[in-house]
Design an enzyme around this catalytic site. Structure first.
Site, PDB file in Angstrom:
ATOM      1  N   ARG A  12       0.853  -1.201   0.000  1.00  0.00           N
ATOM      2  CA  ARG A  12       0.000   0.000   0.000  1.00  0.00           C
ATOM      3  C   ARG A  12       0.879   1.238   0.000  1.00  0.00           C
ATOM      4  O   ARG A  12       2.056   1.188   0.344  1.00  0.00           O
ATOM      5  CB  ARG A  12      -0.871   0.034   1.267  1.00  0.00           C
ATOM      6  N   GLY A  84       5.808   1.665   7.900  1.00  0.00           N
ATOM      7  CA  GLY A  84       5.754   2.700   8.930  1.00  0.00           C
ATOM      8  C   GLY A  84       4.327   3.076   9.254  1.00  0.00           C
ATOM      9  O   GLY A  84       3.410   2.873   8.450  1.00  0.00           O
ATOM     10  N   TYR A 147       7.171   9.897  15.837  1.00  0.00           N
ATOM     11  CA  TYR A 147       7.460   9.636  14.412  1.00  0.00           C
ATOM     12  C   TYR A 147       8.736  10.362  13.968  1.00  0.00           C
ATOM     13  O   TYR A 147       9.586   9.794  13.286  1.00  0.00           O
ATOM     14  CB  TYR A 147       6.257  10.086  13.595  1.00  0.00           C
ATOM     15  N   LYS A 151      12.011   8.522  12.563  1.00  0.00           N
ATOM     16  CA  LYS A 151      12.468   8.797  11.190  1.00  0.00           C
ATOM     17  C   LYS A 151      13.856   9.441  11.183  1.00  0.00           C
ATOM     18  O   LYS A 151      14.650   9.212  10.270  1.00  0.00           O
ATOM     19  CB  LYS A 151      11.439   9.676  10.471  1.00  0.00           C
ATOM     20  N   TYR A 179       5.396  15.237   1.881  1.00  0.00           N
ATOM     21  CA  TYR A 179       4.003  14.788   2.004  1.00  0.00           C
ATOM     22  C   TYR A 179       3.570  14.190   0.665  1.00  0.00           C
ATOM     23  O   TYR A 179       3.520  14.875  -0.349  1.00  0.00           O
ATOM     24  CB  TYR A 179       3.102  15.950   2.436  1.00  0.00           C
ATOM     25  N   ILE A 180       3.283  12.898   0.698  1.00  0.00           N
ATOM     26  CA  ILE A 180       2.962  12.131  -0.509  1.00  0.00           C
ATOM     27  C   ILE A 180       1.480  11.749  -0.445  1.00  0.00           C
ATOM     28  O   ILE A 180       0.953  11.480   0.643  1.00  0.00           O
ATOM     29  CB  ILE A 180       3.848  10.854  -0.583  1.00  0.00           C
TER      30      ILE A 180
END
Ligand code: CAA
Length: 241
Positions: A12, A84, A147, A151, A179-180
């Site tokens: 995904r 993640g 997070y 990261k 930001y994807i």
């Protein structure tokens, strides 16, 4: 013989894009996933890439999963540590569970997977480890102490391992997406997300394929001299350096 690639969280979001592109480039791809059987089935039906269910935060489960993949496809040459989660909240409301879960899934997972393919890569004199970090590991993000720490941790992990792999033909790099356009980012409250998009000079969310293409390059033989690097793919939202 073709090379084998494992993409964690590979059914995904960004991982799906990476799995698809690596397959298109001729790699034998295994896509790991943690829980969503329905999405994994749809992914396999659409792409022909087999999905392997195991919890990347569980060292022993990872060992079993890797064994299954290697039985099917042979030794793993390329690992993309992509799996993640987020569990956002301001720090004054953050629980220990919220901290531990994100550190385990987003950071310790990279140890669990990489540690168990590393010796094979050393023996064969070839490896590619690509760790998917985040713009928020580079700049920090309100509501993401867990997070951002995980990261950022991946970046330190990468810099250390790059030095250890260098003489053995193993490169270790970070891709730090901005930001994807994925479910994870779409889960940010709409008004908050609108504000974030306004800070992206390119003026839009990134696409999973735009992260995948960087990963495919880092996996390639042409990228042999790139190691220990952090490749920022964020539409100029944050320029680290
Ligand atoms: N900067 C400064 N202040 C902020 C803020 C920000 N970015 N966001 C919220 N605040 C303030 C609020 O205005 C509020 O202030 P007051 O108490 O004075 O009114 C205070 O913080 C608390 O706000 P809330 O009560 O609304 O807090 P909440 O418990 O609802 O949590 C949040 C808010 C979850 C942190 C929410 O702001 C949020 O979702 N932020 C987005 C976090 C984010 O960007 N996540 C990225 C997810 S995608 C991803 O991670 C992929 C990737 O790699 C890029």
């Amino acid at each position: 013989m073709g090379k084998t690639a494992l993409v964690t969280g590979g059914t995904r979001g960004i991982g799906e894009g990476i799995s698809q592109l690596l397959k298109a480039k001729g790699y034998d791809v295994a896509a790991n996933y943690g829980g969503n059987d329905e999405a994994a089935k749809a992914f396999t039906d659409a792409t022909g890439v087999k999905a392997y269910k195991f919890d990347v935060s569980d060292f022993d489960a990872v060992g079993e999963g890797l064994k299954a993949i290697e039985n099917d496809l042979g030794p793993i040459d390329i690992v993309v540590n992509n799996a993640g989660i987020t569990w956002d909240g301001p720090f004054h409301k953050m629980s220990k569970e919220q901290w531990d879960k994100v550190i385990d899934v987003d950071l310790t997972s990279a140890f669990n997977v990489t540690r168990q393919v590393w010796e094979g890569m050393r023996e064969r004199g070839f490896g590619r480890v690509i760790n998917i970090s985040s713009i928020n590991g580079q700049k920090g993000q309100f509501g993401q102490a867990n997070y951002s720490a995980a990261k950022a941790g991946l970046i330190g992990f990468t810099k250390a391992l790059a030095q250890e792999g260098a003489k053995k033909g193993i490169t270790v790099n970070v891709v730090a997406p901005g930001y994807i356009d994925t479910e994870m980012v779409r889960a940010v409250p709409e008004n908050v997300l609108e504000g974030i998009i306004a800070t992206i000079p390119v003026g839009r969310l990134g696409k999973a394929e735009e992260i995948a293409s960087m990963c495919a390059y880092l996996a390639s033989d042409e990228a042999a001299f790139i190691t220990g690097a952090t490749m920022t793919v964020n539409g100029a939202q944050y320029i680290a350096g």
